[in-house]
Design a protein around this motif. Sequence first.
Motif, PDB file in Angstrom:
ATOM      1  N   VAL A  41      39.022  40.314  50.647  1.00 38.33           N
ATOM      2  CA  VAL A  41      37.654  40.303  52.081  1.00 38.33           C
ATOM      3  C   VAL A  41      36.266  39.379  51.348  1.00 38.33           C
ATOM      4  N   SER A  42      36.094  39.782  53.090  1.00 37.97           N
ATOM      5  CA  SER A  42      34.192  39.000  52.274  1.00 37.97           C
ATOM      6  C   SER A  42      33.750  39.813  51.717  1.00 37.97           C
ATOM      7  N   LYS A  43      32.631  39.589  50.905  1.00 40.08           N
ATOM      8  CA  LYS A  43      31.981  39.835  49.944  1.00 40.08           C
ATOM      9  C   LYS A  43      31.183  40.900  50.895  1.00 40.08           C
ATOM     10  N   SER A  44      31.178  40.625  51.811  1.00 37.81           N
ATOM     11  CA  SER A  44      30.012  41.685  52.563  1.00 37.81           C
ATOM     12  C   SER A  44      30.379  42.687  52.787  1.00 37.81           C
ATOM     13  N   PHE A  45      32.287  42.798  52.998  1.00 37.89           N
ATOM     14  CA  PHE A  45      32.727  44.236  53.453  1.00 37.89           C
ATOM     15  C   PHE A  45      32.787  45.042  52.367  1.00 37.89           C
ATOM     16  N   PRO A  46      32.217  46.539  53.750  1.00 38.98           N
ATOM     17  CA  PRO A  46      31.754  47.434  52.855  1.00 38.98           C
ATOM     18  C   PRO A  46      31.949  48.521  51.568  1.00 38.98           C
ATOM     19  N   ALA A  47      34.162  48.143  51.560  1.00 39.64           N
ATOM     20  CA  ALA A  47      34.876  48.987  50.622  1.00 39.64           C
ATOM     21  C   ALA A  47      35.062  48.009  50.034  1.00 39.64           C
ATOM     22  N   ARG A 100      38.090  32.103  45.417  1.00 40.46           N
ATOM     23  CA  ARG A 100      36.831  32.018  45.098  1.00 40.46           C
ATOM     24  C   ARG A 100      35.506  32.897  45.032  1.00 40.46           C
ATOM     25  N   ASP A 101      34.483  32.480  44.888  1.00 43.94           N
ATOM     26  CA  ASP A 101      33.189  33.218  44.733  1.00 43.94           C
ATOM     27  C   ASP A 101      32.818  34.197  45.652  1.00 43.94           C
ATOM     28  N   ASP A 102      33.718  33.103  47.152  1.00 42.34           N
ATOM     29  CA  ASP A 102      33.515  33.756  48.156  1.00 42.34           C
ATOM     30  C   ASP A 102      33.748  35.244  48.246  1.00 42.34           C
ATOM     31  N   VAL A 103      34.899  35.298  47.924  1.00 44.41           N
ATOM     32  CA  VAL A 103      35.392  36.554  48.271  1.00 44.41           C
ATOM     33  C   VAL A 103      35.305  38.067  47.385  1.00 44.41           C
TER      34      VAL A 103
END
Length: 161
Positions: A39-45, A141-144
Amino acid sequence: MSDRRTFLASCVFVFAAVTTVTPDESYGAGDVGPLAIVVSKSFPADGISLGDLKRAYMGSRVMASGKQLVPVTYPRGAPERIAFDEAVLGMSPEQAGLYWIDRKIRGQSGPPKDVPNAATVVLIVSRVDGAIGFVRASTARDDVKFLRVDGKLPGDPGYRL
């Protein structure tokens, strides 16, 4: 704007960006090893249950930390999709195909959106709010970020993917 429209609008943007990905950048092809849920790095879970993951990928509406999950997958026949469908859905490729035909006949929601490769999965989940996907753990990658599945990450004893 509905969640589906927002997702589709975001996908148009992301797919336009993907057209610049060269074959050398479509990482993940031929890799082996466990699958990671991304998921995205900003995903809250930080995690998801195997049951919720299965429900999301079988067409049910699943919320995680207030976000509706928007699953993406690979085309039929892709090794990652076959492994995922067997491990998470408990279905062979043929069974999964029949499942989606049955849902279509009944007027229910369709399958997750297919994307061509791991690079596209990473691009979409890093930029589309609520998007969830899977890639070989060695190709992330680092963006997830990886989501724990039933409290476990790839490489942990008892990890099921």
